[in-house]
Motif scaffolding. Sequence first.
Motif, PDB file in Angstrom:
ATOM      1  N   ASP A 106       0.832  -1.192   0.000  1.00 35.51           N
ATOM      2  CA  ASP A 106       0.000   0.000   0.000  1.00 35.51           C
ATOM      3  C   ASP A 106       0.877   1.257   0.000  1.00 35.51           C
ATOM      4  O   ASP A 106       1.809   1.382   0.799  1.00 35.51           O
ATOM      5  CB  ASP A 106      -0.890  -0.021   1.246  1.00 35.51           C
ATOM      6  CG  ASP A 106      -1.845   1.157   1.314  1.00 35.51           C
ATOM      7  OD1 ASP A 106      -2.258   1.650   0.254  1.00 35.51           O
ATOM      8  OD2 ASP A 106      -2.179   1.572   2.445  1.00 35.51           O
ATOM      9  N   GLY A 107       0.595   2.165  -0.928  1.00 32.17           N
ATOM     10  CA  GLY A 107       1.326   3.417  -1.004  1.00 32.17           C
ATOM     11  C   GLY A 107       2.466   3.429  -1.999  1.00 32.17           C
ATOM     12  O   GLY A 107       2.987   4.498  -2.331  1.00 32.17           O
ATOM     13  N   ASP A 108       2.908   2.275  -2.485  1.00 31.87           N
ATOM     14  CA  ASP A 108       3.979   2.232  -3.480  1.00 31.87           C
ATOM     15  C   ASP A 108       3.544   2.953  -4.756  1.00 31.87           C
ATOM     16  O   ASP A 108       2.373   2.906  -5.151  1.00 31.87           O
ATOM     17  CB  ASP A 108       4.343   0.789  -3.835  1.00 31.87           C
ATOM     18  CG  ASP A 108       5.136   0.085  -2.746  1.00 31.87           C
ATOM     19  OD1 ASP A 108       5.618   0.771  -1.818  1.00 31.87           O
ATOM     20  OD2 ASP A 108       5.280  -1.151  -2.828  1.00 31.87           O
ATOM     21  N   VAL A 109       4.505   3.597  -5.423  1.00 33.02           N
ATOM     22  CA  VAL A 109       4.255   4.221  -6.713  1.00 33.02           C
ATOM     23  C   VAL A 109       5.029   3.445  -7.777  1.00 33.02           C
ATOM     24  O   VAL A 109       6.255   3.311  -7.698  1.00 33.02           O
ATOM     25  CB  VAL A 109       4.676   5.702  -6.720  1.00 33.02           C
ATOM     26  CG1 VAL A 109       4.519   6.295  -8.123  1.00 33.02           C
ATOM     27  CG2 VAL A 109       3.841   6.494  -5.715  1.00 33.02           C
ATOM     28  N   VAL A 110       4.293   2.925  -8.744  1.00 37.90           N
ATOM     29  CA  VAL A 110       4.875   2.094  -9.804  1.00 37.90           C
ATOM     30  C   VAL A 110       4.871   2.901 -11.100  1.00 37.90           C
ATOM     31  O   VAL A 110       3.810   3.350 -11.550  1.00 37.90           O
ATOM     32  CB  VAL A 110       4.077   0.782  -9.988  1.00 37.90           C
ATOM     33  CG1 VAL A 110       4.733  -0.091 -11.056  1.00 37.90           C
ATOM     34  CG2 VAL A 110       3.963   0.035  -8.671  1.00 37.90           C
ATOM     35  N   VAL A 111       6.046   3.057 -11.695  1.00 38.53           N
ATOM     36  CA  VAL A 111       6.175   3.761 -12.971  1.00 38.53           C
ATOM     37  C   VAL A 111       6.623   2.760 -14.034  1.00 38.53           C
ATOM     38  O   VAL A 111       7.608   2.035 -13.846  1.00 38.53           O
ATOM     39  CB  VAL A 111       7.189   4.919 -12.882  1.00 38.53           C
ATOM     40  CG1 VAL A 111       7.425   5.542 -14.265  1.00 38.53           C
ATOM     41  CG2 VAL A 111       6.694   5.977 -11.903  1.00 38.53           C
ATOM     42  N   ARG A 167      -0.324   4.500  -8.320  1.00 41.61           N
ATOM     43  CA  ARG A 167      -0.135   4.273  -6.893  1.00 41.61           C
ATOM     44  C   ARG A 167      -0.863   2.988  -6.474  1.00 41.61           C
ATOM     45  O   ARG A 167      -1.986   2.717  -6.927  1.00 41.61           O
ATOM     46  CB  ARG A 167      -0.669   5.454  -6.087  1.00 41.61           C
ATOM     47  CG  ARG A 167      -0.258   5.415  -4.612  1.00 41.61           C
ATOM     48  CD  ARG A 167      -0.943   6.534  -3.824  1.00 41.61           C
ATOM     49  NE  ARG A 167      -0.702   7.832  -4.405  1.00 41.61           N
ATOM     50  CZ  ARG A 167       0.386   8.575  -4.196  1.00 41.61           C
ATOM     51  NH1 ARG A 167       1.351   8.104  -3.436  1.00 41.61           N
ATOM     52  NH2 ARG A 167       0.500   9.770  -4.745  1.00 41.61           N
ATOM     53  N   VAL A 168      -0.227   2.207  -5.613  1.00 41.86           N
ATOM     54  CA  VAL A 168      -0.844   1.017  -5.041  1.00 41.86           C
ATOM     55  C   VAL A 168      -1.679   1.468  -3.841  1.00 41.86           C
ATOM     56  O   VAL A 168      -1.156   2.097  -2.923  1.00 41.86           O
ATOM     57  CB  VAL A 168       0.228  -0.004  -4.611  1.00 41.86           C
ATOM     58  CG1 VAL A 168      -0.424  -1.232  -3.981  1.00 41.86           C
ATOM     59  CG2 VAL A 168       1.098  -0.397  -5.799  1.00 41.86           C
TER      60      VAL A 168
END
Length: 303
Positions: A257-262, A274-275
């Motif tokens: 939760d809260g990770d940002v995936v590019v 964003r997760v």
Amino acid sequence: MRYVMVWYDGSERPGVLDGDSVLLLVATDLTAVIVDGAELSGVKIPYSPGLLRPPLRRFRRDILCTGWNYWDHFEESKGKREGQDVERPLHPTFFTKGPDVVIGPYDDIAWDPAISSKWDYEAELALVIGKTGRNIPVADALSYVWGYTLANDVSQRDLQRAHGGQWLKGKSIDNTMPLGPWIVTAEELGDPQDVQLQCLVNGEVRQDASTRQMAFDVATLISELSFGMTLRPGDLLLTGTPAGIGNAREPQVFLQDGDVVVTRADKLGELRNRVVLVSERSEFTNKQSEPSSWPAVAKRGRV
């Protein structure tokens, strides 16, 4: 040429990027554009990344996918497939994803730890079929591609292993696969084996590879997939992910939760997602029909 789906006047509309503007099309979606051609509506609106929606959402079939299509990825996962190890395949490995996985280029990834404890990222080049074909020769295969886009095949590794070796369930959780930001026509992209593909999580580069590293090139994938099986306009095919997945790392690392995936490529733009923890999936689904919550993205997704 770059085709988009945008939020306009309370609904999703297809359009063409024209500098800092979007020229809206008469059709209701890009699948219709692929089949019938593009007709301008005469409406021109300012471009804003926050308007972008998934370029494709209406599919005739499940999303078509390729597994183990970079040998370094195949090798990195040896001994970590929980009893599902195989020898190097002599032909491409295909599977499908349900169409409700698709989200927009800046939408949130619906993360639910009750569904899986092993959420993984997989940056991929995706292609869109532009005309009907069956038993397509390798030499002709690229002429069947309408355009290219980016996808992240977010996977639930424990579900992927839990259902008799079939990957459908662990690849088909709703609202988890970013797609976009647009579809670049085949003519504009040029050589699909000359694309640099990356995935970053919280700013850290996790995957970085050229599509030249594919085990089976794009033309071979199309030819093999069409052997005895008709491909139709609007079909979406993911072409596999390179090394660097979380499941193969030591120690393993999964999305939280809260990770940002590019997900980005030098010729195709950028997905930024964003997760986000969800407890009521139906509530999250309703939110996805609204414009993106990423207005600060500005133009950094454009290349």
